[in-house]
Design a protein around this motif. Sequence first.
Motif, PDB file in Angstrom:
ATOM      1  N   ALA A  12      33.275  58.520  16.160  1.00  0.00           N
ATOM      2  CA  ALA A  12      34.721  58.266  16.229  1.00  0.00           C
ATOM      3  C   ALA A  12      35.535  59.534  15.989  1.00  0.00           C
ATOM      4  N   SER A  13      35.042  60.397  15.097  1.00  0.00           N
ATOM      5  CA  SER A  13      35.776  61.626  14.753  1.00  0.00           C
ATOM      6  C   SER A  13      35.371  62.814  15.621  1.00  0.00           C
ATOM      7  N   ASP A  14      34.339  62.621  16.465  1.00  0.00           N
ATOM      8  CA  ASP A  14      33.817  63.712  17.301  1.00  0.00           C
ATOM      9  C   ASP A  14      33.385  64.899  16.444  1.00  0.00           C
ATOM     10  N   ASP A  15      32.805  64.569  15.302  1.00  0.00           N
ATOM     11  CA  ASP A  15      32.361  65.603  14.355  1.00  0.00           C
ATOM     12  C   ASP A  15      30.903  65.305  13.997  1.00  0.00           C
ATOM     13  N   PHE A  16      29.983  66.095  14.556  1.00  0.00           N
ATOM     14  CA  PHE A  16      28.570  65.779  14.445  1.00  0.00           C
ATOM     15  C   PHE A  16      27.825  66.748  13.534  1.00  0.00           C
ATOM     16  N   GLY A  17      26.764  66.199  12.916  1.00  0.00           N
ATOM     17  CA  GLY A  17      25.879  67.020  12.108  1.00  0.00           C
ATOM     18  C   GLY A  17      24.872  67.739  12.982  1.00  0.00           C
ATOM     19  N   ARG A  18      23.883  68.333  12.330  1.00  0.00           N
ATOM     20  CA  ARG A  18      22.905  69.137  13.076  1.00  0.00           C
ATOM     21  C   ARG A  18      21.714  68.328  13.577  1.00  0.00           C
ATOM     22  N   LEU A  19      21.381  67.216  12.901  1.00  0.00           N
ATOM     23  CA  LEU A  19      20.136  66.526  13.236  1.00  0.00           C
ATOM     24  C   LEU A  19      20.286  65.017  13.084  1.00  0.00           C
ATOM     25  N   TYR A  20      19.901  64.281  14.148  1.00  0.00           N
ATOM     26  CA  TYR A  20      19.913  62.816  14.137  1.00  0.00           C
ATOM     27  C   TYR A  20      18.562  62.300  14.628  1.00  0.00           C
ATOM     28  N   ASP A 133      13.901  63.657   7.503  1.00  0.00           N
ATOM     29  CA  ASP A 133      14.596  62.742   6.597  1.00  0.00           C
ATOM     30  C   ASP A 133      15.494  63.499   5.613  1.00  0.00           C
ATOM     31  N   LYS A 134      15.049  64.674   5.216  1.00  0.00           N
ATOM     32  CA  LYS A 134      15.817  65.468   4.246  1.00  0.00           C
ATOM     33  C   LYS A 134      17.020  66.149   4.895  1.00  0.00           C
ATOM     34  N   ASN A 135      16.829  66.691   6.099  1.00  0.00           N
ATOM     35  CA  ASN A 135      17.859  67.519   6.726  1.00  0.00           C
ATOM     36  C   ASN A 135      18.725  66.785   7.744  1.00  0.00           C
ATOM     37  N   GLY A 136      18.304  65.594   8.145  1.00  0.00           N
ATOM     38  CA  GLY A 136      19.023  64.894   9.203  1.00  0.00           C
ATOM     39  C   GLY A 136      19.532  63.525   8.793  1.00  0.00           C
ATOM     40  N   LEU A 137      20.123  62.834   9.756  1.00  0.00           N
ATOM     41  CA  LEU A 137      20.618  61.476   9.558  1.00  0.00           C
ATOM     42  C   LEU A 137      19.691  60.531  10.320  1.00  0.00           C
TER      43      LEU A 137
END
Length: 339
Positions: A12-20, A133-137
């Motif tokens: 929704a915010s168009d703001d993504f992390g590094r890993l999914y 699991d540690k670094n991503g969502l």
Amino acid sequence: MSNTDILKKNIASDDFGRLYFIYGEEAYLREYYKSQIITAFEKDGFSDFNMLICDADSTSAEELEGFFDGLPMMAQRKLLVINDLDIAKLNENMKEKLPKLLADIPDYLTVLFYYSSSEYKPDKRLTIWKLIDKNGLVCVIERAARSDLVAWIKRRFKSWNKTISTENAEYLMFLCGDLMVNLISEIEKIASGTNSDEIQKRHIDLLASPTLEAQIFDLGEMVTSKKHKEALEILDKLIKLRYEPIAINAVLSKQIGRLYMAKLALNNGKSEDYIAKLCGFKSKYPATLLCKSARKCSLEWTRKAVKACYQNDLEMKSNIPDNERKLFFLLCTLAQEGK
């Protein structure tokens, strides 16, 4: 807030992390979240350079390394989508290089591991899993909750200028299952084939394709009501529809097991709501049907019925031929036990 809620907020915010890492039962939602992520990055432009979508059987460690190292072209970010890569079956080169890449993902890069099979489950004992699991969502996309699914069904019918009551939406879920990917085609079929503005139970019965579990529910009701001819007719129909006898017996065994649990619960003064939760039902509708059947039979009969079903399962898996005949014989045994 769950990981899936965080994912929805990121979209929704168009703001993504590094890993999914996205997997789970509900194919419709899985695919929806994946497409929303891809769409967000496509809007940035130059997707031929800034986006890489690759499949497990055509992915090399060298290709991933090159994409990790390359800066975005005329954009602020890049997206890497890896489809169906079984992290438990990496080749030696990938096993060596992938953990190093995932441990140092550049700020400008988002990596998405996506799994199209509802059956896929990662091996959580692996070192690479612990790194992910540690670094991503990690988002396990499970079946929607009852209230969310009812609301979604109503919205889908509304897009066809149709309405449906909560009760009939729950009936549709019972009859056709609670996976959105299956319900979409059923909703379209019912909506397009119904002239009325409001969807009634009769429209669902006329046009929907019931799941095996729903038909076994009906078969169980016929058995406990001592309508043995009708029960045999349902079984004959399932055989003609080419359902595997072992699969039919497995679902019937599960249903008889639920019947036993419901009988025990009713004998101990438990409510239908309690039984719905005990059996994992998303709505009260199947629990009401189950309790109706349970009240018609004795606890002793349900015990014998459970034993007969599981004995039949053992015989079916013993390499003795004619499993169809064993199913019909099982129904005759249940009828005899009910006398």
